[in-house]
Design a protein around this motif. Structure first.
Motif, PDB file in Angstrom:
ATOM      1  N   VAL A 157       0.843  -1.200   0.000  1.00  0.00           N
ATOM      2  CA  VAL A 157       0.000   0.000   0.000  1.00  0.00           C
ATOM      3  C   VAL A 157       0.876   1.247   0.000  1.00  0.00           C
ATOM      4  O   VAL A 157       0.641   2.183  -0.761  1.00  0.00           O
ATOM      5  CB  VAL A 157      -0.957   0.011   1.222  1.00  0.00           C
ATOM      6  N   LYS A 158       1.898   1.237   0.827  1.00  0.00           N
ATOM      7  CA  LYS A 158       2.794   2.402   0.930  1.00  0.00           C
ATOM      8  C   LYS A 158       3.412   2.732  -0.424  1.00  0.00           C
ATOM      9  O   LYS A 158       3.384   3.879  -0.874  1.00  0.00           O
ATOM     10  CB  LYS A 158       3.892   2.138   1.952  1.00  0.00           C
ATOM     11  N   LYS A 159       3.962   1.720  -1.101  1.00  0.00           N
ATOM     12  CA  LYS A 159       4.610   1.951  -2.398  1.00  0.00           C
ATOM     13  C   LYS A 159       3.612   2.407  -3.453  1.00  0.00           C
ATOM     14  O   LYS A 159       3.944   3.208  -4.325  1.00  0.00           O
ATOM     15  CB  LYS A 159       5.334   0.685  -2.857  1.00  0.00           C
ATOM     16  N   ALA A 160       2.381   1.916  -3.357  1.00  0.00           N
ATOM     17  CA  ALA A 160       1.350   2.331  -4.315  1.00  0.00           C
ATOM     18  C   ALA A 160       0.967   3.788  -4.090  1.00  0.00           C
ATOM     19  O   ALA A 160       0.980   4.592  -5.023  1.00  0.00           O
ATOM     20  CB  ALA A 160       0.127   1.430  -4.191  1.00  0.00           C
ATOM     21  N   ILE A 161       0.657   4.152  -2.861  1.00  0.00           N
ATOM     22  CA  ILE A 161       0.187   5.505  -2.555  1.00  0.00           C
ATOM     23  C   ILE A 161       1.312   6.530  -2.695  1.00  0.00           C
ATOM     24  O   ILE A 161       1.049   7.705  -2.942  1.00  0.00           O
ATOM     25  CB  ILE A 161      -0.468   5.564  -1.155  1.00  0.00           C
ATOM     26  N   GLU A 162       2.565   6.096  -2.604  1.00  0.00           N
ATOM     27  CA  GLU A 162       3.684   7.018  -2.850  1.00  0.00           C
ATOM     28  C   GLU A 162       3.597   7.608  -4.260  1.00  0.00           C
ATOM     29  O   GLU A 162       4.099   8.687  -4.514  1.00  0.00           O
ATOM     30  CB  GLU A 162       5.028   6.286  -2.707  1.00  0.00           C
ATOM     31  N   LYS A 163       2.934   6.898  -5.173  1.00  0.00           N
ATOM     32  CA  LYS A 163       2.832   7.342  -6.563  1.00  0.00           C
ATOM     33  C   LYS A 163       1.592   8.204  -6.806  1.00  0.00           C
ATOM     34  O   LYS A 163       1.223   8.463  -7.944  1.00  0.00           O
ATOM     35  CB  LYS A 163       2.842   6.130  -7.484  1.00  0.00           C
ATOM     36  N   TYR A 164       0.938   8.637  -5.720  1.00  0.00           N
ATOM     37  CA  TYR A 164      -0.208   9.546  -5.825  1.00  0.00           C
ATOM     38  C   TYR A 164       0.180  10.887  -5.235  1.00  0.00           C
ATOM     39  O   TYR A 164       0.812  10.925  -4.194  1.00  0.00           O
ATOM     40  CB  TYR A 164      -1.419   8.992  -5.054  1.00  0.00           C
ATOM     41  N   PRO A 165      -0.199  11.998  -5.805  1.00  0.00           N
ATOM     42  CA  PRO A 165      -0.819  12.139  -7.116  1.00  0.00           C
ATOM     43  C   PRO A 165       0.211  11.862  -8.212  1.00  0.00           C
ATOM     44  O   PRO A 165       1.414  12.018  -7.995  1.00  0.00           O
ATOM     45  CB  PRO A 165      -1.274  13.591  -7.131  1.00  0.00           C
TER      46      PRO A 165
END
Length: 168
Positions: A157-165
């Motif tokens: 989750v952390k690595k995914a949300i790091e790419k937002y926005p």
């Protein structure tokens, strides 16, 4: 001889870093600066392994998404959010063929079939006004043991949300 000992150690050290992959896709026309609030709507667990298919796992993913989006400056609300968050977690058994040097002086190759479990976490952000998907992250953790995948869910989750926005 020393080279033969060093290469397996390098491969072991690099293994965990390479095991997790995160891909992101997004609507380039969306104004991500406009989004200030979110609500976690639905989480689907499609894993066959009990370690990945429980209310505890679902809550763990929800709490991590909540934490990471809040760190990004978004606020969770119950009614009228800018973004609805949906996620799904699934796993499947897969086989892969690995080749190793073998034989006299390593001139031949040996092929070994390796079974592993692939954990895939998909996080979708949907614009509530447009009723459209505007951002999606797909995090894949390849491990042999569903318990190992479970231990890495927060990192996925952390690595995914790091790419937002997204960076346009």
């Amino acid at each position: 001889m020393r080279l033969c000992l060093v290469l397996p150690l390098v491969a072991l050290a690099a293994g965990p870093l390479l095991a997790q992959k995160v891909d992101v896709e997004f609507d380039e026309s969306a104004d991500f600066a406009h989004y200030k609030t979110f609500h976690i709507v639905d989480g689907q667990l499609n894993a066959k392994a009990a370690a990945l298919n429980s209310d505890l796992t679902k809550r763990k993913i929800e709490n991590e998404i909540r934490k990471r989006l809040t760190e990004k400056g978004l606020m969770e609300v119950e009614g009228k959010p800018d973004l609805n968050v949906r996620f799904s977690l699934g796993s499947a058994r897969r086989n892969e063929v690995e080749t190793y040097p073998a034989g006299w002086r390593g001139l031949a190759t040996r092929r070994v079939r390796v079974a592993y479990t692939q954990g895939t976490l998909v996080i979708n952000l949907r614009d509530t006004n447009r009723k459209e998907l505007v951002w999606r992250a797909i995090a894949v953790e390849e491990k042999n043991d569903p318990m190992e995948i479970s231990k890495h869910l927060d990192d996925m989750v952390k690595k995914a949300i790091e790419k937002y926005p997204p960076k346009k």
